[in-house]
Design an enzyme around this catalytic site. Structure first.
Site, short mmCIF file in Angstrom:
data_model
loop_
_atom_site.label_atom_id
_atom_site.label_comp_id
_atom_site.label_asym_id
_atom_site.label_seq_id
_atom_site.Cartn_x
_atom_site.Cartn_y
_atom_site.Cartn_z
N TYR A 64 1.03 -1.30 0.22
CA TYR A 64 -0.18 0.04 0.09
C TYR A 64 0.50 1.29 0.18
CZ TYR A 64 -3.02 3.56 1.31
OH TYR A 64 -4.26 4.79 1.58
N LYS A 68 1.48 4.49 -2.78
CA LYS A 68 1.18 5.70 -2.63
C LYS A 68 2.09 6.86 -2.44
CE LYS A 68 -3.07 5.55 -1.59
NZ LYS A 68 -4.14 6.31 -1.89
#
Length: 75
Positions: A64, A68
């Site tokens: 994740y 980002k």
């Protein structure tokens, strides 16, 4: 995800492709903007250039964070 790590494909590549697809219309609109958002997860992980698909051990939190971080680099 076409061979890409799922979070990277969802959180970054999809937005990247959408932006590229809209680019002609954005340029024609003069003054149009694209706003990319991300999260504090960028502080957890950079891009794992040697293993971006986590073939050597999957960690969902790092995946994740990597997705980002890619958004920040794209902006």
């Amino acid at each position: 995800a076409r061979g890409y790590e799922a979070q990277f494909a969802t959180n970054h590549l999809g937005h990247f492709q959408l932006t590229l697809g809209l680019l002609p219309a954005l340029r024609a609109a003069r003054g149009a903007r694209v706003v990319n958002t991300t999260s504090g997860a960028t502080r957890i992980s950079g891009i794992r250039w040697d293993d971006p698909h986590f073939a050597t051990g999957y960690d969902g939190q790092l995946a994740y964070a990597q997705s980002k971080t890619a958004n920040v680099l794209f902006a």
